[in-house]
Design a protein around this motif. Structure first.
Motif, PDB file in Angstrom:
ATOM      1  N   SER A  47       0.845  -1.186   0.000  1.00 18.16           N
ATOM      2  CA  SER A  47       0.000   0.000   0.000  1.00 18.16           C
ATOM      3  C   SER A  47       0.885   1.243   0.000  1.00 18.16           C
ATOM      4  O   SER A  47       2.112   1.140  -0.047  1.00 18.16           O
ATOM      5  N   ILE A  48       0.248   2.386   0.090  1.00 15.79           N
ATOM      6  CA  ILE A  48       0.958   3.662   0.142  1.00 15.79           C
ATOM      7  C   ILE A  48       0.206   4.578   1.095  1.00 15.79           C
ATOM      8  O   ILE A  48      -1.021   4.529   1.162  1.00 15.79           O
ATOM      9  N   CYS A  49       0.927   5.366   1.845  1.00 17.14           N
ATOM     10  CA  CYS A  49       0.325   6.333   2.760  1.00 17.14           C
ATOM     11  C   CYS A  49      -0.181   7.516   1.936  1.00 17.14           C
ATOM     12  O   CYS A  49       0.609   8.259   1.368  1.00 17.14           O
ATOM     13  N   THR A  50      -1.497   7.664   1.841  1.00 16.00           N
ATOM     14  CA  THR A  50      -2.086   8.734   1.033  1.00 16.00           C
ATOM     15  C   THR A  50      -2.534   9.890   1.923  1.00 16.00           C
ATOM     16  O   THR A  50      -2.457   9.816   3.150  1.00 16.00           O
ATOM     17  N   SER A  51      -3.064  10.903   1.287  1.00 11.32           N
ATOM     18  CA  SER A  51      -3.558  12.066   2.033  1.00 11.32           C
ATOM     19  C   SER A  51      -4.743  11.710   2.920  1.00 11.32           C
ATOM     20  O   SER A  51      -5.017  12.412   3.892  1.00 11.32           O
ATOM     21  N   GLN A  52      -5.443  10.599   2.636  1.00 14.90           N
ATOM     22  CA  GLN A  52      -6.547  10.164   3.487  1.00 14.90           C
ATOM     23  C   GLN A  52      -6.060   9.428   4.734  1.00 14.90           C
ATOM     24  O   GLN A  52      -6.845   9.170   5.634  1.00 14.90           O
ATOM     25  N   ASP A  53      -4.794   9.070   4.784  1.00 16.79           N
ATOM     26  CA  ASP A  53      -4.248   8.284   5.891  1.00 16.79           C
ATOM     27  C   ASP A  53      -3.510   9.110   6.937  1.00 16.79           C
ATOM     28  O   ASP A  53      -3.136   8.584   7.975  1.00 16.79           O
ATOM     29  N   VAL A  54      -3.254  10.369   6.663  1.00 19.42           N
ATOM     30  CA  VAL A  54      -2.329  11.133   7.498  1.00 19.42           C
ATOM     31  C   VAL A  54      -2.997  11.757   8.719  1.00 19.42           C
ATOM     32  O   VAL A  54      -4.216  11.866   8.806  1.00 19.42           O
ATOM     33  N   PHE A  57      -1.181  16.892  11.113  1.00 24.81           N
ATOM     34  CA  PHE A  57      -0.029  17.663  10.634  1.00 24.81           C
ATOM     35  C   PHE A  57       0.332  17.342   9.177  1.00 24.81           C
ATOM     36  O   PHE A  57       1.269  17.905   8.618  1.00 24.81           O
ATOM     37  N   ILE A  58      -0.393  16.396   8.579  1.00 20.62           N
ATOM     38  CA  ILE A  58      -0.247  16.023   7.176  1.00 20.62           C
ATOM     39  C   ILE A  58       1.196  15.604   6.828  1.00 20.62           C
ATOM     40  O   ILE A  58       1.725  15.916   5.781  1.00 20.62           O
ATOM     41  N   ARG A  59       1.822  14.892   7.766  1.00 17.88           N
ATOM     42  CA  ARG A  59       3.199  14.455   7.525  1.00 17.88           C
ATOM     43  C   ARG A  59       3.352  12.939   7.489  1.00 17.88           C
ATOM     44  O   ARG A  59       4.196  12.420   6.780  1.00 17.88           O
ATOM     45  N   HIS A  60       2.555  12.247   8.305  1.00 14.25           N
ATOM     46  CA  HIS A  60       2.723  10.795   8.376  1.00 14.25           C
ATOM     47  C   HIS A  60       1.408  10.115   8.728  1.00 14.25           C
ATOM     48  O   HIS A  60       0.426  10.771   9.060  1.00 14.25           O
ATOM     49  N   MET A  61       1.423   8.783   8.665  1.00 14.27           N
ATOM     50  CA  MET A  61       0.202   8.007   8.857  1.00 14.27           C
ATOM     51  C   MET A  61      -0.376   8.189  10.255  1.00 14.27           C
ATOM     52  O   MET A  61       0.341   8.137  11.251  1.00 14.27           O
ATOM     53  N   ASN A  62      -1.684   8.383  10.294  1.00 12.21           N
ATOM     54  CA  ASN A  62      -2.467   8.496  11.520  1.00 12.21           C
ATOM     55  C   ASN A  62      -2.486   7.134  12.232  1.00 12.21           C
ATOM     56  O   ASN A  62      -2.609   6.097  11.581  1.00 12.21           O
ATOM     57  N   ASN A  63      -2.405   7.130  13.552  1.00 16.78           N
ATOM     58  CA  ASN A  63      -2.377   5.874  14.306  1.00 16.78           C
ATOM     59  C   ASN A  63      -3.581   4.979  14.020  1.00 16.78           C
ATOM     60  O   ASN A  63      -3.458   3.756  13.962  1.00 16.78           O
ATOM     61  N   ASN A 111       4.568   7.527   1.068  1.00 14.41           N
ATOM     62  CA  ASN A 111       5.604   6.498   1.156  1.00 14.41           C
ATOM     63  C   ASN A 111       4.957   5.113   0.997  1.00 14.41           C
ATOM     64  O   ASN A 111       4.019   4.782   1.715  1.00 14.41           O
ATOM     65  N   PRO A 112       5.440   4.282   0.077  1.00 15.91           N
ATOM     66  CA  PRO A 112       4.913   2.924  -0.054  1.00 15.91           C
ATOM     67  C   PRO A 112       5.424   2.033   1.077  1.00 15.91           C
ATOM     68  O   PRO A 112       6.490   2.269   1.655  1.00 15.91           O
ATOM     69  N   VAL A 140      11.317  -2.049   9.565  1.00 10.92           N
ATOM     70  CA  VAL A 140      10.039  -2.393  10.189  1.00 10.92           C
ATOM     71  C   VAL A 140       9.556  -1.173  10.964  1.00 10.92           C
ATOM     72  O   VAL A 140      10.141  -0.784  11.968  1.00 10.92           O
ATOM     73  N   ARG A 141       8.481  -0.552  10.480  1.00  7.99           N
ATOM     74  CA  ARG A 141       7.956   0.685  11.064  1.00  7.99           C
ATOM     75  C   ARG A 141       7.040   0.442  12.253  1.00  7.99           C
ATOM     76  O   ARG A 141       6.954   1.258  13.162  1.00  7.99           O
ATOM     77  N   ALA A 142       6.308  -0.661  12.243  1.00 10.56           N
ATOM     78  CA  ALA A 142       5.404  -0.988  13.345  1.00 10.56           C
ATOM     79  C   ALA A 142       5.192  -2.497  13.365  1.00 10.56           C
ATOM     80  O   ALA A 142       5.272  -3.157  12.325  1.00 10.56           O
TER      81      ALA A 142
END
Length: 193
Positions: A47-54, A57-63, A111-112, A140-142
């Protein structure tokens, strides 16, 4: 025609149609375009972190999005390994009983990444899977562990129907400690009630 579009808009607002469309796509892709896996093999979805996932602060994936993505990867695992089909054929079902996630580093916007899913252990009432978010650089991010409670089926008996399922693997130490924590929490809640 405009009435139909209004109805679709209403559905889109009231129901999370993206979730259902993604489920259908994920399961369809696994069913028709991917090679089946053995129940003990690791599966991967990309997958890829899109604007719907952030986050705000629009910088990284929402928990919360991590947990949602784990759903899709788990459905994918169920489909490719056939484990859910076996559970259903015995009149059972599967529900998320508990989950634990540890965030190591954020997934930046656009980021994919891939999510790997692997069965790590089971008992009479549940299967336990480990899932990892891995960016394409291999980091490994999480890491998440989840308890999939299986209803109306003895899981130890069910697992014997799979190649290599006659004996359980050794219980991972982190899973053992996590299950102890769950039991302590359950005892506390029983006392409170």
């Amino acid at each position: 025609m405009s009435g139909f579009l209004i109805f679709l808009l209403f559905l889109y607002i009231v129901w999370d149609l993206n979730y259902f469309i993604r489920c259908i796509f994920t399961l369809g892709y696994a069913q028709f375009f991917q090679k089946k896996r053995k129940v003990f093999e690791k599966t991967s979805v990309y997958s890829i972190c899109t604007s719907q996932d952030v986050d705000i602060f629009i910088r990284h994936m929402n928990n919360a999005r991590y947990m949602r993505e784990l759903d899709f990867a788990r459905f994918h695992f169920y489909s490719l390994t056939g484990i859910y089909g076996k559970i259903k054929s015995h009149g059972g079902g599967a529900v998320q009983g508990a989950s634990n996630i540890r965030y190591r580093r954020t997934i930046p916007i656009f980021n994919p990444y891939k999510i790997t899913t692997q069965l790590v252990w089971w008992d009479e009432k549940a299967i336990y899977i480990e899932q990892q978010f891995v960016t394409l650089d291999g980091f490994v991010r999480a890491v998440a562990i989840s308890k999939q409670s299986i209803t109306k089926v003895n899981v130890c008996e069910l697992m014997k129907e799979f190649e290599g399922g006659n004996s359980r693997p050794e219980q991972p130490e982190e899973l053992k400690v996590w299950l102890e924590a769950i039991e302590l929490s359950s005892k506390k809640l029983r006392k409170d009630n």
